[in-house]
Structures are given as C-alpha cells and as structure tokens.
Design an enzyme around this catalytic site. Structure first.
Site, PDB file in Angstrom:
ATOM      1  N   GLY A  45      -0.100  -2.033  -7.693  1.00  0.00           N
ATOM      2  CA  GLY A  45      -1.180  -1.065  -7.542  1.00  0.00           C
ATOM      3  C   GLY A  45      -0.618   0.296  -7.198  1.00  0.00           C
ATOM      4  N   GLN A  50      -0.522   8.871  -4.083  1.00  0.00           N
ATOM      5  CA  GLN A  50       0.890   8.455  -4.075  1.00  0.00           C
ATOM      6  C   GLN A  50       1.722   9.200  -5.117  1.00  0.00           C
ATOM      7  OE1 GLN A  50      -0.057   4.011  -4.088  1.00  0.00           O
ATOM      8  NE2 GLN A  50       1.783   4.136  -2.820  1.00  0.00           N
ATOM      9  N   CYS A  92       4.546  -1.323   0.466  1.00  0.00           N
ATOM     10  CA  CYS A  92       3.900  -0.156  -0.133  1.00  0.00           C
ATOM     11  C   CYS A  92       4.972   0.694  -0.797  1.00  0.00           C
ATOM     12  CB  CYS A  92       3.207   0.644   0.972  1.00  0.00           C
ATOM     13  SG  CYS A  92       2.469   2.177   0.387  1.00  0.00           S
ATOM     14  N   LEU A  93       4.703   1.178  -2.001  1.00  0.00           N
ATOM     15  CA  LEU A  93       5.683   1.995  -2.716  1.00  0.00           C
ATOM     16  C   LEU A  93       5.972   3.300  -1.981  1.00  0.00           C
ATOM     17  CD1 LEU A  93       4.412   1.478  -6.387  1.00  0.00           C
ATOM     18  CD2 LEU A  93       6.361   0.374  -5.276  1.00  0.00           C
ATOM     19  N   HIS A 134      -5.710  -2.389  -0.310  1.00  0.00           N
ATOM     20  CA  HIS A 134      -4.558  -1.522  -0.030  1.00  0.00           C
ATOM     21  C   HIS A 134      -4.736  -0.146  -0.697  1.00  0.00           C
ATOM     22  CE1 HIS A 134      -0.031  -1.073   0.566  1.00  0.00           C
ATOM     23  NE2 HIS A 134      -0.302  -0.090  -0.256  1.00  0.00           N
ATOM     24  N   GLU A 135      -5.174  -0.140  -1.971  1.00  0.00           N
ATOM     25  CA  GLU A 135      -5.294   1.143  -2.690  1.00  0.00           C
ATOM     26  C   GLU A 135      -6.480   1.955  -2.177  1.00  0.00           C
ATOM     27  OE1 GLU A 135      -2.659   1.816  -4.089  1.00  0.00           O
ATOM     28  OE2 GLU A 135      -1.944  -0.228  -4.306  1.00  0.00           O
ATOM     29  N   HIS A 138      -5.373   3.880   0.709  1.00  0.00           N
ATOM     30  CA  HIS A 138      -4.670   5.125   0.344  1.00  0.00           C
ATOM     31  C   HIS A 138      -5.670   6.247   0.060  1.00  0.00           C
ATOM     32  CE1 HIS A 138      -0.477   4.056   0.344  1.00  0.00           C
ATOM     33  NE2 HIS A 138      -0.615   3.073  -0.515  1.00  0.00           N
TER      34      HIS A 138
END
Ligand code: NI
Length: 170
Positions: A45, A50, A92-93, A134-135, A138
């Site tokens: 995702g 991000q 997380c990226l 999670h997204e 963000h």
C-alpha cells in the site's frame, strides 16, 4: 515514474491530507506513479503524502502484484465499518528498518471514489484490512507508531532521531 518515498520526520506526513475535488491529469499521473512506486518498493500500500503530495489518495495491493486484479486505487476513502481485531507485525515504507505488532480491525469496509470519480465500496479482510487502515492513517497524518505504547513508540523514535543525526535517514 518512480517517485522518492518521503520518510518519517517530513511535515507532509504529519498533517491531514486534502480531499480530492477534481480528478485531472495531475491526479491520474500521480496515481500511476504511486502504483509504480509501491510495486518497486515493494509494498502492499502507498498513500499520496508518502510521495510528498498532501491529497487523500491511496493505492493497495495485498498480493504485492503477485496476482492480477488486486490493485485498488481509492480517492477520498472513508471507513464506513470495521469489525474484529487482528495482531500482526507491520512496517511502513516511510519508516524503513522498523516494524512492530499493531492491532488493526480484522475486516474493514471503505467508501471512496475511483479514478473516474465513481463511488465505490470495498471490503477488505486480514492483510487488505490492515493496508486500508494503515493508508488511511497516513491520510490523517498518523503512523503505525501511533498505535504502540508510549514506551515502544519512544524507543523507535529515539533510534530514528539518532539515524537522522548520523545522516543515515534517507
Ligand atoms: Ni506506511
């Protein structure tokens, strides 16, 4: 085009993103780039902040591109229902090298728009529900770290700040 992933500490990740009101070529290009960037990472995702864009846009693929037709693009997502609970290791990226067990709903129903501006309803369970949650975090300026106990969160933040001081956070 693959865009650089913005890391923890950047202001764009700490504020709520703006709803999308018009779907123009810029949004379409952004989504294409987000998809490429997510698969390259690789991740399941990615949210627009991000890649440095404060817009309520997210992409997910719980198979990481392993299977066809699992790619979802959702604009202005809203969680309309959540059910149950799951506990899994999550990363997380934007926080490379760190992970923790995070509680998330087991099932989530989202309402949002697709790239044509059409309203869509999506139901996700297990890993997809985790990615949805999670997204959306963000898009609200939050991280998985915000779900941890103060002590666990503080340990990770101290380690990241040390990496930043050492010039190793990039
Ligand atoms: Ni993330």
């Amino acid at each position: 085009m693959i865009r650089p992933i913005v890391l923890w500490g950047a202001e764009v990740l700490e504020k709520p993103s703006e709803p999308v009101s018009n779907i123009t070529d810029a949004e379409i290009k952004l989504v294409q780039d987000m998809i490429e960037t997510m698969y390259k990472a690789p991740g399941v995702g990615l949210a627009a902040p991000q890649v440095g864009v404060s817009k309520r846009i997210m992409v997910t693929d719980a198979t990481g591109g392993e299977k066809k037709n699992h790619l979802l693009t959702i604009l202005n997502p809203e969680m309309v229902a959540a059910e149950g609970e799951q506990f899994e290791e999550e990363g997380c990226l934007s926080i490379p090298g760190f992970s923790a067990v995070v509680a998330r709903p087991k099932k989530i129903v989202l309402r949002g728009l697709d790239l044509n501006g059409k309203e869509i309803i999506f139901e996700g369970s297990d890993l997809l529900a985790r990615a949805f949650s999670h997204e959306i975090d963000h898009l609200d300026g939050k991280f998985f770290l915000d779900h941890l106990s103060f002590i666990k969160r503080d340990i990770i933040k101290r380690r990241i700040r040390k990496l930043i001081r050492q010039g190793k956070w990039e």
